[in-house]
Design an enzyme around this catalytic site. Structure first.
Site, mmCIF file in Angstrom:
data_model
loop_
_atom_site.group_PDB
_atom_site.id
_atom_site.type_symbol
_atom_site.label_atom_id
_atom_site.label_comp_id
_atom_site.label_asym_id
_atom_site.label_seq_id
_atom_site.Cartn_x
_atom_site.Cartn_y
_atom_site.Cartn_z
ATOM 1 N N LYS A 174 3.619 -106.873 -4.359
ATOM 2 C CA LYS A 174 4.619 -106.422 -5.329
ATOM 3 C C LYS A 174 5.602 -107.557 -5.605
ATOM 4 C CE LYS A 174 8.553 -104.654 -5.657
ATOM 5 N NZ LYS A 174 9.083 -105.372 -6.833
ATOM 6 N N GLU A 249 11.871 -112.031 5.914
ATOM 7 C CA GLU A 249 12.486 -113.336 5.641
ATOM 8 C C GLU A 249 13.699 -113.042 4.780
ATOM 9 O OE1 GLU A 249 11.476 -116.374 6.611
ATOM 10 O OE2 GLU A 249 9.743 -115.558 7.670
ATOM 11 N N CYS A 283 17.182 -119.200 -0.034
ATOM 12 C CA CYS A 283 17.672 -118.488 1.153
ATOM 13 C C CYS A 283 18.249 -119.457 2.179
ATOM 14 C CB CYS A 283 16.561 -117.643 1.764
ATOM 15 S SG CYS A 283 15.026 -118.528 1.978
ATOM 16 N N GLU A 383 26.294 -114.393 1.488
ATOM 17 C CA GLU A 383 25.333 -115.187 0.734
ATOM 18 C C GLU A 383 25.621 -115.040 -0.754
ATOM 19 O OE1 GLU A 383 21.067 -113.990 0.706
ATOM 20 O OE2 GLU A 383 20.743 -116.093 1.183
HETATM 21 P P1 NAI Z 1 16.137 -107.562 -3.247
HETATM 22 O O1 NAI Z 1 16.080 -107.702 -1.770
HETATM 23 O O2 NAI Z 1 16.605 -106.288 -3.833
HETATM 24 O O3 NAI Z 1 14.666 -107.843 -3.854
HETATM 25 C C1 NAI Z 1 13.605 -108.485 -3.184
HETATM 26 C C2 NAI Z 1 12.319 -107.687 -3.378
HETATM 27 O O4 NAI Z 1 12.451 -106.418 -2.743
HETATM 28 C C3 NAI Z 1 11.989 -107.377 -4.840
HETATM 29 O O5 NAI Z 1 10.590 -107.432 -5.009
HETATM 30 C C4 NAI Z 1 12.497 -105.958 -4.998
HETATM 31 O O6 NAI Z 1 11.866 -105.245 -6.024
HETATM 32 C C5 NAI Z 1 12.139 -105.376 -3.654
HETATM 33 N N1 NAI Z 1 12.913 -104.181 -3.278
HETATM 34 C C6 NAI Z 1 14.166 -103.827 -3.655
HETATM 35 N N2 NAI Z 1 14.527 -102.661 -3.088
HETATM 36 C C7 NAI Z 1 13.483 -102.260 -2.329
HETATM 37 C C8 NAI Z 1 13.245 -101.140 -1.487
HETATM 38 N N3 NAI Z 1 14.154 -100.192 -1.314
HETATM 39 N N4 NAI Z 1 12.067 -101.063 -0.839
HETATM 40 C C9 NAI Z 1 11.135 -102.011 -0.991
HETATM 41 N N5 NAI Z 1 11.295 -103.093 -1.775
HETATM 42 C C10 NAI Z 1 12.453 -103.218 -2.441
HETATM 43 O O7 NAI Z 1 16.980 -108.764 -3.803
HETATM 44 P P2 NAI Z 1 17.729 -108.837 -5.232
HETATM 45 O O8 NAI Z 1 18.453 -107.551 -5.502
HETATM 46 O O9 NAI Z 1 16.753 -109.312 -6.231
HETATM 47 O O10 NAI Z 1 18.792 -109.996 -4.945
HETATM 48 C C11 NAI Z 1 20.017 -109.681 -4.326
HETATM 49 C C12 NAI Z 1 20.416 -110.749 -3.347
HETATM 50 O O11 NAI Z 1 19.446 -110.848 -2.307
HETATM 51 C C13 NAI Z 1 20.507 -112.152 -3.897
HETATM 52 O O12 NAI Z 1 21.716 -112.387 -4.529
HETATM 53 C C14 NAI Z 1 20.353 -112.964 -2.631
HETATM 54 O O13 NAI Z 1 21.582 -113.048 -1.960
HETATM 55 C C15 NAI Z 1 19.374 -112.163 -1.814
HETATM 56 N N6 NAI Z 1 17.995 -112.672 -1.948
HETATM 57 C C16 NAI Z 1 17.458 -113.403 -0.927
HETATM 58 C C17 NAI Z 1 16.211 -113.957 -1.066
HETATM 59 C C18 NAI Z 1 15.586 -114.781 0.004
HETATM 60 O O14 NAI Z 1 14.792 -115.656 -0.282
HETATM 61 N N7 NAI Z 1 15.857 -114.524 1.262
HETATM 62 C C19 NAI Z 1 15.425 -113.810 -2.298
HETATM 63 C C20 NAI Z 1 16.049 -112.950 -3.277
HETATM 64 C C21 NAI Z 1 17.290 -112.433 -3.089
#
Ligand code: NAI
Ligand code: MG
Length: 485
Positions: A174, A249, A283, A383
Protein backbone atom coordinates in the site's frame (compact mmCIF):
# COMPACT_ATOMS: atom_id res chain seq x y z
CA UNK A 1 -3.96 12.77 -17.19
CA UNK A 2 -3.42 9.04 -16.85
CA UNK A 3 -6.04 6.90 -15.07
CA UNK A 4 -4.25 4.03 -13.36
CA UNK A 5 -5.91 0.81 -12.23
CA UNK A 6 -4.60 -1.26 -9.30
CA UNK A 7 -2.80 -4.55 -9.63
CA UNK A 8 -4.36 -7.53 -7.88
CA UNK A 9 -3.81 -11.21 -8.67
CA UNK A 10 -1.98 -10.38 -11.89
CA UNK A 11 -4.85 -8.25 -13.21
CA UNK A 12 -5.55 -4.51 -13.43
CA UNK A 13 -8.74 -3.70 -11.58
CA UNK A 14 -10.81 -0.77 -10.40
CA UNK A 15 -11.86 -0.37 -6.78
CA UNK A 16 -15.05 -2.33 -6.02
CA UNK A 17 -16.90 0.93 -5.34
CA UNK A 18 -15.26 2.44 -8.44
CA UNK A 19 -13.95 5.47 -6.54
CA UNK A 20 -10.75 7.17 -7.63
CA UNK A 21 -8.61 10.04 -6.38
CA UNK A 22 -6.22 12.45 -8.06
CA UNK A 23 -2.45 12.36 -7.89
CA UNK A 24 -1.09 15.89 -7.70
CA UNK A 25 2.18 17.35 -8.99
CA UNK A 26 3.34 19.34 -5.94
CA UNK A 27 5.34 21.80 -8.06
CA UNK A 28 2.15 23.11 -9.68
CA UNK A 29 -0.68 21.86 -7.48
CA UNK A 30 -2.26 20.25 -10.55
CA UNK A 31 -3.39 16.64 -10.94
CA UNK A 32 -1.47 14.52 -13.46
CA UNK A 33 -2.95 11.08 -12.79
CA UNK A 34 -5.75 9.31 -10.94
CA UNK A 35 -5.74 6.01 -9.07
CA UNK A 36 -8.40 3.75 -7.55
CA UNK A 37 -9.54 4.60 -4.04
CA UNK A 38 -9.23 1.18 -2.41
CA UNK A 39 -11.71 0.23 0.32
CA UNK A 40 -11.58 -2.65 2.80
CA UNK A 41 -13.20 -5.05 0.27
CA UNK A 42 -10.41 -4.28 -2.21
CA UNK A 43 -7.82 -4.98 0.46
CA UNK A 44 -9.62 -8.32 1.05
CA UNK A 45 -9.28 -9.19 -2.61
CA UNK A 46 -5.60 -8.38 -2.65
CA UNK A 47 -4.92 -10.26 0.58
CA UNK A 48 -6.87 -13.30 -0.69
CA UNK A 49 -4.76 -13.29 -3.85
CA UNK A 50 -1.53 -13.01 -1.88
CA UNK A 51 -2.72 -15.74 0.54
CA UNK A 52 -3.52 -18.16 -2.31
CA UNK A 53 -0.23 -17.34 -3.99
CA UNK A 54 1.56 -18.15 -0.77
CA UNK A 55 -0.39 -21.24 0.29
CA UNK A 56 -0.76 -22.91 -3.11
CA UNK A 57 1.25 -20.80 -5.52
CA UNK A 58 4.51 -21.16 -7.36
CA UNK A 59 6.55 -18.35 -5.82
CA UNK A 60 7.30 -19.76 -2.34
CA UNK A 61 7.92 -23.15 -3.98
CA UNK A 62 10.24 -21.85 -6.69
CA UNK A 63 13.87 -22.82 -6.29
CA UNK A 64 16.09 -20.18 -4.78
CA UNK A 65 17.90 -19.93 -8.10
CA UNK A 66 14.69 -19.27 -9.97
CA UNK A 67 13.69 -16.59 -7.51
CA UNK A 68 17.14 -15.03 -7.90
CA UNK A 69 16.77 -15.03 -11.68
CA UNK A 70 13.45 -13.17 -11.50
CA UNK A 71 14.79 -10.55 -9.09
CA UNK A 72 17.87 -9.97 -11.26
CA UNK A 73 15.62 -9.41 -14.21
CA UNK A 74 13.62 -6.87 -12.19
CA UNK A 75 16.84 -4.86 -11.70
CA UNK A 76 17.55 -4.93 -15.43
CA UNK A 77 14.07 -3.70 -16.30
CA UNK A 78 14.17 -0.91 -13.68
CA UNK A 79 17.46 0.25 -15.25
CA UNK A 80 15.93 0.11 -18.72
CA UNK A 81 12.97 2.22 -17.47
CA UNK A 82 15.13 4.56 -15.37
CA UNK A 83 14.39 7.87 -17.05
CA UNK A 84 10.65 7.31 -17.19
CA UNK A 85 10.49 6.16 -13.56
CA UNK A 86 12.63 9.07 -12.38
CA UNK A 87 10.39 11.58 -14.12
CA UNK A 88 7.28 10.02 -12.59
CA UNK A 89 8.90 10.09 -9.16
CA UNK A 90 9.66 13.81 -9.56
CA UNK A 91 6.11 14.60 -10.65
CA UNK A 92 4.68 12.54 -7.84
CA UNK A 93 6.89 13.57 -4.90
CA UNK A 94 8.43 16.87 -6.02
CA UNK A 95 12.08 15.94 -5.44
CA UNK A 96 14.83 17.19 -7.78
CA UNK A 97 15.53 14.96 -10.80
CA UNK A 98 19.09 14.08 -9.76
CA UNK A 99 17.83 12.77 -6.43
CA UNK A 100 15.03 10.80 -8.11
CA UNK A 101 17.59 9.20 -10.44
CA UNK A 102 19.66 8.14 -7.45
CA UNK A 103 16.54 6.60 -5.90
CA UNK A 104 15.77 4.60 -9.03
CA UNK A 105 19.37 3.40 -9.29
CA UNK A 106 19.36 2.28 -5.66
CA UNK A 107 16.00 0.53 -6.14
CA UNK A 108 17.47 -1.40 -9.08
CA UNK A 109 20.47 -2.31 -6.94
CA UNK A 110 18.25 -3.46 -4.06
CA UNK A 111 16.65 -6.10 -6.26
CA UNK A 112 20.08 -7.21 -7.41
CA UNK A 113 21.36 -7.30 -3.85
CA UNK A 114 18.45 -9.39 -2.55
CA UNK A 115 18.57 -11.59 -5.66
CA UNK A 116 21.99 -12.56 -4.33
CA UNK A 117 20.60 -13.35 -0.90
CA UNK A 118 17.89 -15.75 -2.13
CA UNK A 119 20.53 -18.47 -2.50
CA UNK A 120 22.31 -17.63 0.76
CA UNK A 121 19.70 -17.92 3.49
CA UNK A 122 21.35 -20.52 5.71
CA UNK A 123 20.05 -22.64 8.52
CA UNK A 124 22.07 -24.19 11.33
CA UNK A 125 22.74 -27.49 13.05
CA UNK A 126 23.22 -26.74 16.73
CA UNK A 127 24.66 -29.53 18.90
CA UNK A 128 21.97 -31.31 20.97
CA UNK A 129 23.83 -34.33 22.30
CA UNK A 130 24.96 -37.64 20.82
CA UNK A 131 21.52 -39.20 20.37
CA UNK A 132 19.76 -36.48 18.40
CA UNK A 133 20.21 -33.96 15.68
CA UNK A 134 18.62 -30.55 15.31
CA UNK A 135 18.10 -28.87 11.99
CA UNK A 136 17.24 -25.19 12.06
CA UNK A 137 15.75 -24.01 8.81
CA UNK A 138 14.30 -20.67 7.73
CA UNK A 139 11.00 -20.32 5.93
CA UNK A 140 9.15 -17.32 4.50
CA UNK A 141 6.70 -15.81 6.99
CA UNK A 142 3.81 -15.73 4.52
CA UNK A 143 1.80 -12.74 3.34
CA UNK A 144 3.57 -9.43 3.93
CA UNK A 145 1.48 -6.24 4.10
CA UNK A 146 3.80 -3.36 3.25
CA UNK A 147 2.74 0.21 4.02
CA UNK A 148 5.05 2.92 2.81
CA UNK A 149 5.33 6.73 2.88
CA UNK A 150 5.73 9.42 0.24
CA UNK A 151 9.23 10.80 0.79
CA UNK A 152 11.06 8.05 -1.15
CA UNK A 153 8.08 6.39 -2.82
CA UNK A 154 9.77 3.70 -4.91
CA UNK A 155 12.79 3.24 -2.67
CA UNK A 156 10.78 2.73 0.53
CA UNK A 157 8.58 0.21 -1.30
CA UNK A 158 11.50 -1.72 -2.79
CA UNK A 159 13.35 -1.71 0.53
CA UNK A 160 10.54 -4.00 1.73
CA UNK A 161 9.36 -5.71 -1.47
CA UNK A 162 12.80 -6.97 -2.53
CA UNK A 163 13.67 -8.83 0.70
CA UNK A 164 10.06 -10.08 1.06
CA UNK A 165 10.08 -11.60 -2.42
CA UNK A 166 13.63 -12.91 -2.00
CA UNK A 167 12.53 -15.07 0.93
CA UNK A 168 9.44 -16.37 -0.93
CA UNK A 169 6.85 -14.24 0.85
CA UNK A 170 3.97 -12.80 -1.14
CA UNK A 171 3.12 -9.12 -0.92
CA UNK A 172 0.32 -6.60 -0.67
CA UNK A 173 1.85 -3.15 -1.07
CA UNK A 174 0.00 0.00 0.00
CA UNK A 175 1.82 3.11 -1.21
CA UNK A 176 1.15 6.52 0.35
CA UNK A 177 -1.93 8.26 -1.02
CA UNK A 178 0.24 11.24 -2.01
CA UNK A 179 2.62 9.16 -4.18
CA UNK A 180 1.10 5.93 -5.54
CA UNK A 181 2.43 6.03 -9.10
CA UNK A 182 5.82 4.31 -9.02
CA UNK A 183 4.46 1.51 -6.80
CA UNK A 184 1.93 0.80 -9.56
CA UNK A 185 4.68 1.02 -12.17
CA UNK A 186 6.56 -1.69 -10.30
CA UNK A 187 3.79 -4.21 -11.04
CA UNK A 188 4.33 -4.60 -14.82
CA UNK A 189 8.07 -4.74 -14.18
CA UNK A 190 7.69 -7.67 -11.77
CA UNK A 191 5.27 -9.33 -14.18
CA UNK A 192 7.63 -8.97 -17.13
CA UNK A 193 10.43 -10.41 -15.00
CA UNK A 194 8.35 -13.56 -14.45
CA UNK A 195 6.78 -13.13 -11.01
CA UNK A 196 3.64 -15.32 -10.90
CA UNK A 197 0.19 -13.72 -10.39
CA UNK A 198 -0.79 -13.00 -6.80
CA UNK A 199 2.77 -12.87 -5.50
CA UNK A 200 2.73 -9.06 -5.70
CA UNK A 201 -0.37 -6.88 -5.36
CA UNK A 202 -0.79 -3.11 -5.04
CA UNK A 203 -3.75 -1.38 -3.45
CA UNK A 204 -3.88 2.40 -3.74
CA UNK A 205 -5.82 4.12 -1.02
CA UNK A 206 -5.80 6.12 2.16
CA UNK A 207 -4.55 5.12 5.59
CA UNK A 208 -7.91 4.57 7.26
CA UNK A 209 -9.65 2.77 4.39
CA UNK A 210 -6.77 0.76 2.88
CA UNK A 211 -3.88 0.77 5.39
CA UNK A 212 -5.82 -0.07 8.56
CA UNK A 213 -7.68 -3.10 7.06
CA UNK A 214 -4.35 -4.53 5.92
CA UNK A 215 -2.94 -4.20 9.44
CA UNK A 216 -5.97 -5.92 10.99
CA UNK A 217 -6.36 -8.59 8.34
CA UNK A 218 -6.25 -12.10 9.80
CA UNK A 219 -4.69 -13.53 6.62
CA UNK A 220 -1.72 -11.16 6.71
CA UNK A 221 1.27 -12.53 8.64
CA UNK A 222 3.55 -9.54 8.73
CA UNK A 223 3.35 -5.77 8.48
CA UNK A 224 6.32 -3.71 7.35
CA UNK A 225 5.53 -0.04 7.97
CA UNK A 226 7.41 3.19 7.36
CA UNK A 227 5.77 6.46 8.35
CA UNK A 228 4.89 8.65 11.29
CA UNK A 229 5.41 7.77 14.95
CA UNK A 230 1.73 8.35 15.58
CA UNK A 231 0.54 5.83 12.97
CA UNK A 232 3.38 3.43 13.86
CA UNK A 233 1.96 3.13 17.36
CA UNK A 234 -1.51 2.45 15.93
CA UNK A 235 -0.08 -0.25 13.65
CA UNK A 236 1.61 -1.98 16.55
CA UNK A 237 -1.58 -1.86 18.62
CA UNK A 238 -3.90 -2.96 15.78
CA UNK A 239 -1.52 -5.72 14.76
CA UNK A 240 -1.57 -7.16 18.26
CA UNK A 241 -4.95 -8.90 17.92
CA UNK A 242 -3.55 -11.27 15.34
CA UNK A 243 -0.07 -11.11 16.82
CA UNK A 244 1.43 -9.96 13.55
CA UNK A 245 5.12 -9.66 13.05
CA UNK A 246 5.48 -5.89 12.89
CA UNK A 247 8.50 -3.86 11.86
CA UNK A 248 8.38 -0.10 12.09
CA UNK A 249 10.58 2.57 10.56
CA UNK A 250 9.42 5.82 12.12
CA UNK A 251 10.62 9.34 12.52
CA UNK A 252 13.59 11.11 13.97
CA UNK A 253 14.97 14.33 15.35
CA UNK A 254 18.51 13.46 14.51
CA UNK A 255 21.45 15.31 16.04
CA UNK A 256 24.24 16.57 13.81
CA UNK A 257 27.30 17.33 15.92
CA UNK A 258 29.73 19.83 14.45
CA UNK A 259 32.98 19.88 16.44
CA UNK A 260 35.42 22.79 16.15
CA UNK A 261 38.13 20.45 14.84
CA UNK A 262 36.03 19.26 11.88
CA UNK A 263 37.07 19.93 8.33
CA UNK A 264 35.03 23.13 8.23
CA UNK A 265 33.82 23.40 4.63
CA UNK A 266 33.07 19.71 4.38
CA UNK A 267 31.10 19.81 7.63
CA UNK A 268 29.11 22.88 6.56
CA UNK A 269 28.15 21.31 3.27
CA UNK A 270 27.30 17.91 4.74
CA UNK A 271 25.33 19.42 7.61
CA UNK A 272 23.26 21.52 5.19
CA UNK A 273 22.66 18.62 2.81
CA UNK A 274 21.58 16.54 5.81
CA UNK A 275 18.57 18.79 6.32
CA UNK A 276 17.99 20.32 2.87
CA UNK A 277 18.20 17.21 0.67
CA UNK A 278 14.82 15.86 -0.38
CA UNK A 279 13.32 19.13 0.99
CA UNK A 280 14.16 17.88 4.47
CA UNK A 281 11.50 15.19 4.07
CA UNK A 282 13.82 12.52 5.43
CA UNK A 283 13.22 10.49 8.56
CA UNK A 284 16.94 10.67 9.36
CA UNK A 285 17.36 14.39 8.51
CA UNK A 286 19.94 16.11 10.71
CA UNK A 287 17.40 18.59 12.03
CA UNK A 288 19.18 19.44 15.31
CA UNK A 289 22.55 20.96 14.47
CA UNK A 290 24.83 21.19 17.53
CA UNK A 291 27.81 23.48 16.92
CA UNK A 292 30.79 23.83 19.27
CA UNK A 293 30.74 27.34 20.68
CA UNK A 294 34.19 28.43 19.47
CA UNK A 295 33.07 28.14 15.83
CA UNK A 296 29.36 28.81 16.36
CA UNK A 297 29.17 32.22 14.65
CA UNK A 298 31.33 31.21 11.69
CA UNK A 299 29.49 27.94 11.15
CA UNK A 300 26.09 29.59 11.37
CA UNK A 301 27.14 32.22 8.81
CA UNK A 302 28.52 29.57 6.46
CA UNK A 303 25.35 27.48 6.71
CA UNK A 304 23.19 30.52 6.02
CA UNK A 305 25.33 31.24 2.93
CA UNK A 306 24.89 27.64 1.83
CA UNK A 307 21.14 27.77 2.41
CA UNK A 308 20.89 30.98 0.36
CA UNK A 309 22.42 29.19 -2.61
CA UNK A 310 19.85 26.41 -2.60
CA UNK A 311 17.87 26.74 -5.81
CA UNK A 312 14.20 26.14 -5.05
CA UNK A 313 12.02 25.20 -8.02
CA UNK A 314 10.39 22.42 -9.98
CA UNK A 315 12.21 19.11 -9.64
CA UNK A 316 12.05 18.77 -13.43
CA UNK A 317 14.25 21.87 -13.89
CA UNK A 318 17.89 20.69 -13.97
CA UNK A 319 19.00 23.80 -12.05
CA UNK A 320 16.77 22.94 -9.08
CA UNK A 321 18.40 21.68 -5.90
CA UNK A 322 15.25 21.76 -3.75
CA UNK A 323 11.75 20.91 -4.94
CA UNK A 324 8.33 21.55 -3.38
CA UNK A 325 7.08 19.64 -0.35
CA UNK A 326 4.94 16.65 -1.20
CA UNK A 327 1.50 18.11 -0.46
CA UNK A 328 -0.45 21.12 0.68
CA UNK A 329 -0.94 19.42 4.07
CA UNK A 330 2.78 18.94 4.51
CA UNK A 331 3.47 22.53 3.44
CA UNK A 332 0.96 23.83 5.99
CA UNK A 333 2.40 21.61 8.71
CA UNK A 334 5.95 22.83 8.07
CA UNK A 335 4.89 26.49 7.79
CA UNK A 336 3.09 26.25 11.11
CA UNK A 337 6.26 24.89 12.76
CA UNK A 338 8.18 27.79 11.22
CA UNK A 339 5.78 30.38 12.62
CA UNK A 340 5.97 28.65 16.00
CA UNK A 341 9.78 28.65 15.74
CA UNK A 342 9.78 32.41 15.18
CA UNK A 343 8.27 32.79 18.64
CA UNK A 344 10.77 30.42 20.30
CA UNK A 345 14.10 31.13 18.62
CA UNK A 346 15.90 33.51 16.25
CA UNK A 347 15.72 33.27 12.47
CA UNK A 348 18.98 33.33 10.52
CA UNK A 349 17.52 32.39 7.14
CA UNK A 350 14.02 32.41 5.71
CA UNK A 351 14.22 32.06 1.96
CA UNK A 352 11.72 33.06 -0.69
CA UNK A 353 9.53 30.73 -2.73
CA UNK A 354 10.30 30.60 -6.48
CA UNK A 355 8.96 33.60 -8.44
CA UNK A 356 8.10 31.61 -11.60
CA UNK A 357 4.34 32.19 -12.16
CA UNK A 358 3.98 28.59 -13.40
CA UNK A 359 4.92 27.41 -9.90
CA UNK A 360 2.56 29.69 -8.01
CA UNK A 361 0.30 26.77 -7.05
CA UNK A 362 3.24 24.67 -5.83
CA UNK A 363 3.88 23.64 -2.23
CA UNK A 364 7.24 25.31 -1.72
CA UNK A 365 8.97 25.95 1.58
CA UNK A 366 12.45 27.44 1.13
CA UNK A 367 15.41 26.60 3.42
CA UNK A 368 14.91 27.96 6.93
CA UNK A 369 17.52 28.20 9.69
CA UNK A 370 16.78 28.94 13.35
CA UNK A 371 19.62 29.66 15.79
CA UNK A 372 20.06 29.97 19.55
CA UNK A 373 17.63 27.10 19.76
CA UNK A 374 17.48 25.21 23.04
CA UNK A 375 16.75 21.53 23.19
CA UNK A 376 13.45 21.94 25.01
CA UNK A 377 11.85 24.08 22.28
CA UNK A 378 9.18 22.50 20.09
CA UNK A 379 11.33 22.96 16.97
CA UNK A 380 14.06 20.89 18.68
CA UNK A 381 11.74 18.14 19.88
CA UNK A 382 9.15 17.44 17.20
CA UNK A 383 9.78 16.05 13.76
CA UNK A 384 9.08 18.84 11.25
CA UNK A 385 9.85 16.89 8.08
CA UNK A 386 10.80 19.91 6.03
CA UNK A 387 13.87 22.05 5.26
CA UNK A 388 14.06 23.56 8.74
CA UNK A 389 17.38 23.52 10.61
CA UNK A 390 17.67 24.25 14.32
CA UNK A 391 21.15 25.34 15.43
CA UNK A 392 22.17 24.85 19.07
CA UNK A 393 25.52 25.78 20.67
CA UNK A 394 27.47 23.40 22.93
CA UNK A 395 30.64 23.51 25.05
CA UNK A 396 31.84 19.99 25.85
CA UNK A 397 31.49 16.43 24.57
CA UNK A 398 29.53 15.48 27.67
CA UNK A 399 27.15 18.42 27.15
CA UNK A 400 26.44 17.61 23.55
CA UNK A 401 25.94 13.90 24.24
CA UNK A 402 23.42 14.66 26.94
CA UNK A 403 21.50 17.02 24.64
CA UNK A 404 21.77 14.81 21.56
CA UNK A 405 20.42 11.79 23.42
CA UNK A 406 17.65 13.80 25.08
CA UNK A 407 14.98 12.89 22.52
CA UNK A 408 12.25 10.28 22.24
CA UNK A 409 13.69 9.43 18.85
CA UNK A 410 16.90 7.56 18.09
CA UNK A 411 17.13 7.01 14.36
CA UNK A 412 20.34 8.64 13.18
CA UNK A 413 23.16 11.02 14.11
CA UNK A 414 26.12 12.66 12.42
CA UNK A 415 29.50 13.57 13.95
CA UNK A 416 31.95 15.93 12.27
CA UNK A 417 35.51 15.87 13.63
CA UNK A 418 39.05 15.14 12.49
CA UNK A 419 39.85 13.50 15.82
CA UNK A 420 38.99 9.88 15.16
CA UNK A 421 39.02 8.80 18.81
CA UNK A 422 36.65 11.58 19.78
CA UNK A 423 34.41 10.88 16.79
CA UNK A 424 34.23 7.15 17.50
CA UNK A 425 33.69 7.56 21.22
CA UNK A 426 30.90 10.03 20.45
CA UNK A 427 29.39 7.58 17.96
CA UNK A 428 29.46 4.83 20.58
CA UNK A 429 27.70 7.02 23.15
CA UNK A 430 24.91 8.18 20.83
CA UNK A 431 21.58 6.36 21.14
CA UNK A 432 20.90 6.00 17.44
CA UNK A 433 20.59 3.18 14.93
CA UNK A 434 22.83 4.89 12.38
CA UNK A 435 25.76 7.19 13.16
CA UNK A 436 27.65 8.89 10.34
CA UNK A 437 31.18 10.15 10.94
CA UNK A 438 32.15 13.01 8.63
CA UNK A 439 29.09 12.43 6.49
CA UNK A 440 25.32 12.66 6.67
CA UNK A 441 22.56 10.53 5.15
CA UNK A 442 24.24 7.71 3.18
CA UNK A 443 22.09 4.59 3.55
CA UNK A 444 23.82 1.83 1.59
CA UNK A 445 21.61 -1.15 0.83
CA UNK A 446 24.23 -3.51 2.29
CA UNK A 447 24.10 -2.03 5.82
CA UNK A 448 21.35 -2.00 8.47
CA UNK A 449 18.79 0.78 8.72
CA UNK A 450 16.48 1.37 11.68
CA UNK A 451 16.02 3.17 14.94
CA UNK A 452 16.60 3.04 18.66
CA UNK A 453 13.89 4.18 21.06
CA UNK A 454 10.69 5.44 19.41
CA UNK A 455 12.26 5.59 15.97
CA UNK A 456 11.26 2.05 15.24
CA UNK A 457 11.26 -1.68 15.72
CA UNK A 458 13.50 -3.95 13.67
CA UNK A 459 16.06 -3.30 10.97
CA UNK A 460 15.82 -3.08 7.22
CA UNK A 461 18.46 -3.48 4.50
CA UNK A 462 21.42 -5.80 4.36
CA UNK A 463 21.00 -9.34 5.66
CA UNK A 464 19.22 -7.81 8.69
CA UNK A 465 16.38 -6.81 6.37
CA UNK A 466 15.77 -10.45 5.42
CA UNK A 467 15.32 -11.83 8.91
CA UNK A 468 11.98 -10.12 9.51
CA UNK A 469 10.48 -11.96 6.52
CA UNK A 470 11.61 -15.35 7.80
CA UNK A 471 10.36 -17.76 10.42
CA UNK A 472 12.79 -20.07 12.16
CA UNK A 473 11.86 -23.75 12.30
CA UNK A 474 13.59 -26.29 14.46
CA UNK A 475 13.38 -29.94 13.36
CA UNK A 476 14.51 -32.32 16.07
CA UNK A 477 15.50 -35.85 15.06
CA UNK A 478 15.83 -38.62 17.61
CA UNK A 479 18.87 -40.71 16.66
CA UNK A 480 18.89 -42.97 19.70
CA UNK A 481 19.08 -46.52 18.31
CA UNK A 482 18.60 -48.07 21.77
CA UNK A 483 22.10 -49.47 21.63
CA UNK A 484 23.91 -48.43 24.80
CA UNK A 485 27.30 -49.23 23.18
P1 NAI B 1 1.51 8.60 7.88
O1 NAI B 1 2.25 7.82 8.91
O2 NAI B 1 0.09 8.94 8.13
O3 NAI B 1 1.56 7.79 6.48
C1 NAI B 1 2.46 6.75 6.16
C2 NAI B 1 1.70 5.59 5.53
O4 NAI B 1 0.80 5.03 6.49
C3 NAI B 1 0.82 6.00 4.34
O5 NAI B 1 0.85 4.96 3.38
C4 NAI B 1 -0.55 6.11 4.97
O6 NAI B 1 -1.61 5.94 4.07
C5 NAI B 1 -0.51 4.97 5.96
N1 NAI B 1 -1.47 5.09 7.07
C6 NAI B 1 -1.99 6.21 7.63
N2 NAI B 1 -2.82 5.89 8.64
C7 NAI B 1 -2.84 4.55 8.73
C8 NAI B 1 -3.50 3.62 9.58
N3 NAI B 1 -4.32 4.01 10.54
N4 NAI B 1 -3.26 2.30 9.40
C9 NAI B 1 -2.43 1.88 8.44
N5 NAI B 1 -1.77 2.70 7.60
C10 NAI B 1 -1.98 4.02 7.74
O7 NAI B 1 2.34 9.89 7.57
P2 NAI B 1 1.79 11.26 6.91
O8 NAI B 1 0.48 11.64 7.54
O9 NAI B 1 1.84 11.11 5.45
O10 NAI B 1 2.93 12.28 7.37
C11 NAI B 1 2.85 12.87 8.65
C12 NAI B 1 4.22 12.98 9.27
O11 NAI B 1 4.77 11.68 9.46
C13 NAI B 1 5.26 13.71 8.46
O12 NAI B 1 5.17 15.08 8.62
C14 NAI B 1 6.53 13.15 9.06
O13 NAI B 1 6.85 13.82 10.25
C15 NAI B 1 6.18 11.71 9.36
N6 NAI B 1 6.63 10.80 8.30
C16 NAI B 1 7.74 10.03 8.51
C17 NAI B 1 8.23 9.24 7.51
C18 NAI B 1 9.44 8.39 7.68
O14 NAI B 1 10.14 8.13 6.73
N7 NAI B 1 9.72 7.89 8.86
C19 NAI B 1 7.61 9.19 6.18
C20 NAI B 1 6.40 9.98 6.08
C21 NAI B 1 5.96 10.75 7.11
MG1 MG C 1 -1.22 10.62 8.36
Amino acid sequence: MRAYAMYVDGRWIQAAKEGTFDVVDPATGEAFASVPDAQPEDVDRAVDAARRAFDDGAWPRASERDRARVLHKVSDIIRRERDRLAELEVRDSGKPMGEAEEDIDEAAFMFEYYAGWTTKVMGAIPPVGPDAMSLVIKEPIGVAGLIVPWNYPLLMAVQKVAPALATGCTVVLKPAEQTPVTALELAPILEEAGLPPGAFNVVTGFGASAGAPLVKHPKVDKIGFTGSLEVGKVVMREGADTLKRVTLELGGKSPNIFFADASFDEAVEGTCNGIFWNQGEICSAGSRVFVERSIYDDALQAMVDHGRNVKVGSGLDPATTMGPLVSKDQQEKVLSYISHGRKEAKVALAGDPPDDPALRGGYFVPPTIFYDVSNDMTIAREEIFGPVMSVLPFDTVDDVLRLANDSDYGLAAAVWSRDIKKALNTAKALKAGIVWINDSQPAPTEAPWGGYKQSGVGRELGPWGLEDYLEVKHIYINLDDGDSG
